[in-house]
Scaffold this active site. Structure first.
Site, PDB file in Angstrom:
ATOM      1  N   ASP A  83       0.843  -1.202   0.000  1.00 25.90           N
ATOM      2  CA  ASP A  83       0.000   0.000   0.000  1.00 25.90           C
ATOM      3  C   ASP A  83       0.880   1.254   0.000  1.00 25.90           C
ATOM      4  OD1 ASP A  83      -2.376   1.368  -0.120  1.00 25.90           O
ATOM      5  OD2 ASP A  83      -2.711   1.371   2.041  1.00 25.90           O
ATOM      6  N   HIS A  84       1.960   1.161  -0.751  1.00 28.08           N
ATOM      7  CA  HIS A  84       2.942   2.254  -0.831  1.00 28.08           C
ATOM      8  C   HIS A  84       2.277   3.521  -1.357  1.00 28.08           C
ATOM      9  CE1 HIS A  84       7.077   3.801  -1.484  1.00 28.08           C
ATOM     10  NE2 HIS A  84       6.595   4.365  -2.571  1.00 28.08           N
TER      11      HIS A  84
END
Lengths: 432, 325
Positions: free
Chosen positions: A310-311
């Protein structure tokens, strides 16, 4: 072409074949040319030899949820800088989200991402395309043309489709192209202006909460529609125990549905928000410890298929704000694997299961020829020292933004070497 | 522990603990001894405030009132408190609608900090905003209300008012009634009164009760008459008009019928129960004017105690000479 590469004395862990043995891998012409238990005889003389010294050689990680700032917010992150962070984290393929500026909702834009990534980025960049034009939730994009241009899947990124009718239409139409729909279930009217998990902690801090039902109601809706339409559906990320229960009930009835989870939801909980720490403001929000434990269990039992970073790079300008006003998101490409290894070291989830959720499962869901160590497969590999101790320091973060949830965290385990298409793209100084 | 005798003849009599905090951001940061000490200090300020005298304690010091939300009353109270202690007080009203939200907060903090104030009194619409600002400045910061989080000086002045009438806080039954979910006054009061061993009750319709409120209050009631039974103090909260627009509360008249404090409902409380309200009041919405102005009401006295409490807080934070560093 690059010199052939021989990795010897490795502990080869391949979740696709459930194999875990010591051996050697020969990489030639960008693919895995040979694999052997023990030594590999007959390797070309001119090849580069790497002594893995018993470290884990795994397929390169496939991260199914990566936001960069490109195009539109390059100061936060470019594909190139995200690629460097990915390489350092053992991520050899990253699925980039379409809610950029402009939104990736046109074939030409997908081609731009692919072309630009090929020219600048050292890991594989998998473009996704929006489900609806402008991610506005109304009109479907040109799935067929986008697919031809190289879109791997369709997703609204951070956004969630509010209309059940549009979701149903998207699923039906996607089946024409066997295209997966990847979707974050979040009911906007219930989430409203909430900023963290609803509960005593939010109440005590005077922050508006996001109830569990904001996730479970649209998840249930999506899964019902997926079952009815036969679409390939991947719940981008879930955060609650109840969502895991719902997913489990549906997964027994359809092979086409799958579920992802963010590494943050597996390693952190709402208490980490502490005194309004905005780096921990995420969507969905960090939930209770009971939820976290349920997600870990769901991962262990296979209800949850994939783990991603979930960068989401955000600069300090939008993060150094009162909690309710601050931007959502945290970076995570570099810390995805080390954080996941916490579950391995804690004895919660074994290494094979963890790696499966970051290699072959994403590959299967997205229909990629990757994520496995097999003759003829692309030579996307990472060499992992599962016991390497280190501390996440802001100064050494490769990402352009610094909004990590693991600042100053003690980690056990690190990627020492990353290979993409047969080429070494990252090598830790301390590595062999 | 080092104790200090105020040197000025008109100054507060008695000895107080050195105040070990740099800022006052919330009641939650204080232990019970510190709470009592601040109330004692405020009590000692009342004669000064009543006689409109000025103490020299903060002479030569600069206090900035930075209000991101409009509040004539609280701002005036802090201004008078600072001036009665001899400080130079500057008011800065920041209209949040006219500036990009938040961006200005850290920027404004840096700008004001460069002007070397000794104290900044801040009100902001976002929970945690005052704490964030306090991390960016080199002077004392007083929270004058942040979002739905805390309003510490309000809780202190409420406690002072109650103690002056009841002689104590511990063991009292105190009912807080109204929009608990969105109220920083309720939170600060629940923390303070809980720390003082009072029996706290919250009374509200379910839609105005936040999750986990039972962890902050001793008892939770949705029936006002039941909740008032045996109460020594009734604290009413302001109902924001927008809450009664049909989403959380169907209408003002329905709210008044069930949660407005009138003589009949008040009769369920103890005969000598105090009626309090942090102001500004919506007469006829949460409180009957006859009750607001009735013999049990101490609402005007709360305003008066506000100045004394704010004097005490500013004094505790700024006048640290002679104390152990």
């Amino acid at each position: 072409m690059h010199r052939p590469l021989l990795i010897e004395n490795a502990r080869i862990v391949d979740p696709a074949s459930n194999a875990d043995f010591s051996g050697a891998v020969l990489v030639e012409n960008g693919v895995i040319a040979d694999i052997a238990q023990g030594a590999l005889p007959g390797a070309p003389d001119k090849c580069r030899r790497i002594d893995a010294k018993g470290l884990v050689l795994a397929p390169g990680l496939i991260d199914m949820r990566v936001f960069t700032g490109e195009p539109g917010h390059e100061y936060r992150e470019t594909l190139q800088s995200a690629g460097r962070a990915a390489a350092a984290g053992g991520v050899t393929s990253m699925l980039v989200m379409p809610d950029t500026q402009p939104v990736i909702d046109d074939g030409a834009l997908v081609e731009f991402i692919a072309r630009h990534a090929a020219a600048t980025t050292c890991v594989n960049v998998l473009p996704s395309a929006a489900i609806t034009k402008g991610t506005e939730g109304c009109e479907l994009t040109e799935f067929g043309l986008l697919r031809e241009a190289g879109a791997v899947c369709f997703t609204e990124g951070r956004k969630s489709l509010q209309s059940a009718a549009v979701m149903r239409a998207a699923m039906i139409y996607a089946t024409n192209f066997d295209a997966p729909i990847v979707h974050l279930p979040l009911e906007a009217s219930l989430a409203a202006d909430g900023v963290m998990n609803a509960g005593p902690l939010a109440t005590f801090r005077g922050l508006k909460g996001i109830a569990v039902e904001a996730e479970t109601i649209p998840l249930d809706r999506d899964l019902q529609l997926a079952l009815a339409t036969g679409a390939r559906y991947h719940a981008a990320q879930i955060s609650t125990a109840r969502a895991a229960e719902i997913a489990e009930a549906y997964k027994g009835r359809s092979a086409g549905v799958s579920v992802g989870v963010s590494i943050n939801a597996l390693c952190l909980n709402e208490n980490d928000v502490g005194s309004y720490r905005t780096f921990f403001k995420l969507a969905p929000p960090l939930r209770s410890e009971d939820d976290r434990l349920a997600l870990v269990e769901a991962l262990r039992t296979g209800v949850i298929d994939t783990i991603h970073s979930d960068h989401d790079p955000q600069d300090s300008e939008v993060k150094r704000q009162p909690f309710a006003d601050a931007a959502i998101g945290a970076i995570g490409l570099e810390t995805l694997l080390p954080a996941a290894l916490r579950l391995h070291h804690a004895g919660d989830v074994d290494l094979m299961t963890l790696l499966r959720a970051m290699t072959v499962r994403p590959a299967e869901i997205l229909g990629l020829d990757a994520g496995r160590i097999a003759r003829g497969a692309p030579a996307d590999l990472c060499l992992i020292d599962p016991d390497y101790p280190w501390i996440v320091e802001e100064a050494t973060i490769r990402s352009r933004s610094r909004n990590t949830t693991f600042e100053n965290a003690r980690m056990t385990g690190k990627v020492m070497l990353t290979i993409v298409g047969g080429k070494v793209v990252f090598e830790e100084d301390a590595a062999a | 522990m080092a104790r200090r005798q105020p040197e000025h003849p008109d100054g507060p009599k008695g000895a107080f603990l050195p105040f070990r905090h740099r800022h006052l951001l919330g009641i939650a940061q204080l232990n019970p001894v510190e709470i009592i000490d601040l109330i004692d200090r405020a009590e000692a300020m009342i004669p000064i405030s009543r006689q409109q005298k000025t103490l020299p304690n903060l002479a030569g010091k600069t206090q900035i009132n930075l209000f991101f939300e409009n509040s004539t009353r609280t701002q005036a109270s802090f201004e008078i408190a600072g001036k009665r202690l001899g400080a130079t007080v500057m008011n800065m009203a920041v209209n949040t609608s006219s500036v990009a939200k938040g961006e200005t907060l850290v920027d404004t903090a840096a700008t004001l900090n460069a002007m070397q104030p000794d104290a900044i009194v801040v009100r902001h619409g976002s929970s945690g905003a005052v704490e964030l600002l306090s991390q960016k400045v080199g002077c004392a910061v007083v929270n004058a209300g942040d979002g739905a989080h805390e309003h510490p000086t309000q809780a202190l002045l409420d406690a002072l008012t109650i103690r002056r009438h009841k002689g104590r806080l511990n063991g009292l039954t105190i009912a807080i009634c109204g929009d608990i979910a969105n109220s920083r006054v309720a939170r600060s009061n629940l923390i303070l009164l809980g720390a003082m061993q009072a029996r706290t009750r919250v009374i509200a319709p379910k839609s105005l009760l936040p999750r986990g409120v039972e962890q902050m209050a001793s008892e939770v009631f949705t029936d006002m008459r039941e909740g008032l039974r045996g109460a020594d103090v009734v604290m009413m909260l302001r109902l924001q008009n927008e809450r009664a627009s049909g989403k959380l509360i169907p209408s003002v008249r329905e709210y008044y019928r069930f949660y407005g404090l009138d003589a009949e409902k008040l009769a369920h409380a103890n005969a000598d129960a105090l009626v309090m309200h942090p102001g500004p009041m919506n007469r006829g919405v949460e409180i009957d004017p006859a009750v607001a102005d009735g013999p049990q009401s101490v609402i005007t006295e709360q305003v008066e105690m506000g100045v004394a409490v704010r004097m005490a807080v500013l004094d505790a934070l700024l006048d640290k000479e002679g104390e152990d560093a």
